[in-house]
Design a protein around this motif. Structure first.
Motif, PDB file in Angstrom:
ATOM      1  N   ASP A 160       0.851  -1.189   0.000  1.00 29.33           N
ATOM      2  CA  ASP A 160       0.000   0.000   0.000  1.00 29.33           C
ATOM      3  C   ASP A 160       0.884   1.236   0.000  1.00 29.33           C
ATOM      4  O   ASP A 160       1.497   1.574   1.006  1.00 29.33           O
ATOM      5  CB  ASP A 160      -0.945   0.007   1.209  1.00 29.33           C
TER       6      ASP A 160
ATOM      7  N   ASN B 222      -0.421   4.112  -1.022  1.00 29.11           N
ATOM      8  CA  ASN B 222      -1.417   5.180  -1.114  1.00 29.11           C
ATOM      9  C   ASN B 222      -1.152   6.159   0.037  1.00 29.11           C
ATOM     10  O   ASN B 222      -1.868   6.179   1.025  1.00 29.11           O
ATOM     11  CB  ASN B 222      -2.801   4.546  -1.012  1.00 29.11           C
TER      12      ASN B 222
ATOM     13  N   ARG C 268       3.419   4.307   5.801  1.00 24.26           N
ATOM     14  CA  ARG C 268       3.091   3.109   5.006  1.00 24.26           C
ATOM     15  C   ARG C 268       4.319   2.594   4.243  1.00 24.26           C
ATOM     16  O   ARG C 268       4.476   1.387   4.073  1.00 24.26           O
ATOM     17  CB  ARG C 268       1.943   3.409   4.035  1.00 24.26           C
TER      18      ARG C 268
ATOM     19  N   HIS D 127      -1.630   0.671  -5.768  1.00 22.09           N
ATOM     20  CA  HIS D 127      -2.510   1.679  -6.358  1.00 22.09           C
ATOM     21  C   HIS D 127      -2.148   3.030  -5.747  1.00 22.09           C
ATOM     22  O   HIS D 127      -1.461   3.089  -4.724  1.00 22.09           O
ATOM     23  CB  HIS D 127      -3.982   1.359  -6.107  1.00 22.09           C
TER      24      HIS D 127
ATOM     25  N   ARG E  58      -7.634   7.400  -6.574  1.00 21.77           N
ATOM     26  CA  ARG E  58      -8.762   6.742  -7.241  1.00 21.77           C
ATOM     27  C   ARG E  58      -8.940   7.281  -8.653  1.00 21.77           C
ATOM     28  O   ARG E  58      -9.930   7.955  -8.946  1.00 21.77           O
ATOM     29  CB  ARG E  58     -10.038   6.955  -6.423  1.00 21.77           C
TER      30      ARG E  58
ATOM     31  N   ARG F 161      -4.536   0.830 -10.755  1.00 22.55           N
ATOM     32  CA  ARG F 161      -5.874   1.388 -11.017  1.00 22.55           C
ATOM     33  C   ARG F 161      -5.947   2.179 -12.318  1.00 22.55           C
ATOM     34  O   ARG F 161      -6.993   2.738 -12.635  1.00 22.55           O
ATOM     35  CB  ARG F 161      -6.343   2.248  -9.842  1.00 22.55           C
TER      36      ARG F 161
ATOM     37  N   SER G 211      -4.041  -2.772   4.498  1.00 24.46           N
ATOM     38  CA  SER G 211      -4.903  -1.593   4.396  1.00 24.46           C
ATOM     39  C   SER G 211      -5.681  -1.522   3.092  1.00 24.46           C
ATOM     40  O   SER G 211      -6.562  -0.675   2.943  1.00 24.46           O
ATOM     41  CB  SER G 211      -4.084  -0.325   4.620  1.00 24.46           C
TER      42      SER G 211
ATOM     43  N   HIS H  69      -9.618  -4.802   2.148  1.00 26.85           N
ATOM     44  CA  HIS H  69     -11.082  -4.775   2.087  1.00 26.85           C
ATOM     45  C   HIS H  69     -11.563  -4.632   0.649  1.00 26.85           C
ATOM     46  O   HIS H  69     -12.765  -4.624   0.404  1.00 26.85           O
ATOM     47  CB  HIS H  69     -11.647  -3.657   2.970  1.00 26.85           C
ATOM     48  N   ARG H  70     -10.638  -4.503  -0.281  1.00 27.14           N
ATOM     49  CA  ARG H  70     -10.992  -4.422  -1.706  1.00 27.14           C
ATOM     50  C   ARG H  70     -10.765  -5.777  -2.377  1.00 27.14           C
ATOM     51  O   ARG H  70      -9.665  -6.340  -2.237  1.00 27.14           O
ATOM     52  CB  ARG H  70     -10.101  -3.385  -2.415  1.00 27.14           C
TER      53      ARG H  70
ATOM     54  N   GLY I 242      -7.134   2.449   7.055  1.00 29.38           N
ATOM     55  CA  GLY I 242      -8.319   3.264   7.322  1.00 29.38           C
ATOM     56  C   GLY I 242      -9.557   2.398   7.191  1.00 29.38           C
ATOM     57  O   GLY I 242     -10.020   1.782   8.151  1.00 29.38           O
ATOM     58  N   GLY I 243     -10.066   2.303   5.943  1.00 25.22           N
ATOM     59  CA  GLY I 243     -11.273   1.524   5.684  1.00 25.22           C
ATOM     60  C   GLY I 243     -11.143   0.060   6.084  1.00 25.22           C
ATOM     61  O   GLY I 243     -12.086  -0.531   6.618  1.00 25.22           O
TER      62      GLY I 243
HETATM   63  C1  3PG Z   1      -6.447   3.386   1.969  1.00 24.19           C
HETATM   64  O1  3PG Z   1      -5.835   4.438   1.732  1.00 24.19           O
HETATM   65  O2  3PG Z   1      -7.211   3.251   2.946  1.00 24.19           O
HETATM   66  C2  3PG Z   1      -6.183   2.194   1.105  1.00 24.19           C
HETATM   67  O3  3PG Z   1      -5.045   2.389   0.340  1.00 24.19           O
HETATM   68  C3  3PG Z   1      -7.379   1.899   0.232  1.00 24.19           C
HETATM   69  O4  3PG Z   1      -7.639   2.952  -0.636  1.00 24.19           O
HETATM   70  P1  3PG Z   1      -9.092   3.078  -1.315  1.00 24.19           P
HETATM   71  O5  3PG Z   1     -10.045   3.463  -0.222  1.00 24.19           O
HETATM   72  O6  3PG Z   1      -8.976   4.082  -2.401  1.00 24.19           O
HETATM   73  O7  3PG Z   1      -9.431   1.703  -1.853  1.00 24.19           O
END
Ligand code: 3PG
Length: 394
Positions: free
Chosen positions: A19, A21, A34, A57, A60, A116, A145, A148-149, A374-375
């Protein structure tokens, strides 16, 4: 299966989902946590002679490749943080990826461009997954992280290649297991943040699992109002009064104590240094808003932390990003950190603002575990299956 089970990988091409991101402002990475967390897995794989190919990724992106969402600057930041060269390929599939991989020596690290940029990624499209898989012999998922995808790079690949959990994935899952899976009791949860609406599933699940639930932040106002307390001009989702009542009923049935604020720090404006006062929760002036919990509430929270053997924390107690409304969050965080350091508490925190709040309090390193998710952290706490984890277990 973890990296302990991976066997001889000398010269093998290992696709590692990480991750990256990370928050970026003005072209610079503003929080490299991260990136730091993926270091152990990369060092281990590279040390065993693997060709380490990173998949990730960024943001978005909606319409295919765009410079705004390119991972190229992140490759540079990753090289700096890891203190080793990290190559970059301008595509995650096709000729550009294949030739960059073909040019790798054993132990090299290469980052492929944003997965992505292809619609197939989020659709978990088998054709796209096969194209990704073409560059690897083994798949390692180190991105809890993003677990969940159910995307090609987080879930699909594990069906096509021998799949293993990376060290960060393993550490996250171990910590979460200690926090809620099979925790030392009593378990105390602190849940804060602005809105109940974003955390209904979380609260419903927690009251069944923990022994005490402290509700703070803006969402506490909805519970207070549901109970008949006048919260003045505070942020409050009045339409969720019945949901809040239902959560309190479920808690009572499950034997979970719900702890709501008994006092609050109120102000007429929401800005740094605004004039504020602490009032009993039954005496919030009609023209003010509650922006933090008061000292008596902090004392109660500290007492509950003292009674707990395990603490799970998601969301700040007040509007911590603006002084002086950070005080309760900082005080409770310091208290939990001190108990943890004294060996009396297992403390697991995660989700969005929580990490920022604990960093602000200067105690993130003293918690047993702080998740960078997060999510995914939230969905795990909600008791939902995480596709990227489940596929590794199968
Ligand atoms: C995050 O930043 O929580 C993860 O990398 C997932 O990213 P996303 O919510 O764009 O899928």
């Amino acid at each position: 299966k973890t990296l302990d089970d991976i066997g001889n990988i000398d010269g093998k091409r290992v696709l590692v989902r990480v991750d990256l991101n990370v928050p970026v402002a003005g072209g610079k990475v503003t929080d490299a946590t991260r990136i730091e967390r993926i270091a152990p897995t990369i060092a281990e794989l590279s040390g065993k002679g693997a060709k380490v190919i990173l998949l990730a990724h960024f943001g978005r992106p909606k319409d295919g490749p765009s410079p705004e969402f390119s991972l190229e600057p992140i490759a540079k930041a990753t090289a700096e943080v890891l203190g080793r060269p990290v190559g970059f390929a301008a595509d995650c599939i096709g000729d550009a990826a294949a030739s960059a991989v073909a040019a790798m020596n054993n132990g090299d690290v290469l980052l492929l461009e944003n997965t992505r940029f292809y619609k197939g990624e989020e659709k978990n499209d088998p054709d796209f997954t096969e194209k990704l898989a073409a560059n690897g012999d083994i798949f390692v998922n180190d991105a809890f992280s993003a677990a969940h995808r159910a995307h090609s790079s987080t879930e699909g690949l594990a069906h096509l290649l021998p799949a293993f959990a990376g060290r960060t994935m393993q550490a996250e899952l171990d910590a979460l297991e200690k926090g809620l899976g099979n925790p030392a009791r009593p378990v105390v949860a602190i849940v804060g943040g602005a809105k109940v609406s974003s955390k209904i599933d979380l609260l419903m699940n927690l009251v069944k699992k923990v022994d005490a639930l402290v509700i703070g932040g803006g969402m506490a106002n909805t519970f207070l109002a549901a109970r008949g307390t006048d919260v003045g001009k505070s942020l409050c989702e009045h339409d969720l009064a019945n949901t809040a009542k239902q959560i309190m009923i479920e808690a009572a049935e499950a034997g979970c104590a719900v702890i709501l604020p008994i006092d609050g720090v109120v102000a007429r404006e929401f800005k740094a240094g605004a004039a504020s006062e602490t009032v009993a929760i039954s005496e919030v002036p009609a023209d003010t808003m509650i922006l933090d919990v008061g000292e008596k509430t902090v004392k109660t929270v500290a007492d509950w932390i003292d009674r707990g053997a395990t603490l799970v924390w998601n969301g700040p107690l007040g509007a911590f990003e603006i002084e002086p409304f950070d005080r309760a969050t900082v005080a409770a965080a310091k208290h939990a950190a001190a108990r943890t350091k004294a060996g009396k508490l297992i403390s697991v925190a995660g989700g969005g603002d929580t990490v920022a709040a604990l960093n602000h309090a200067g105690v993130a390193d003293d918690f047993t575990y702080v998740s960078t998710a997060g999510g995914a952290f939230l969905e795990w706490m909600e008791g939902k299956p995480l596709p990227g984890v489940d596929v590794l277990k199968r």
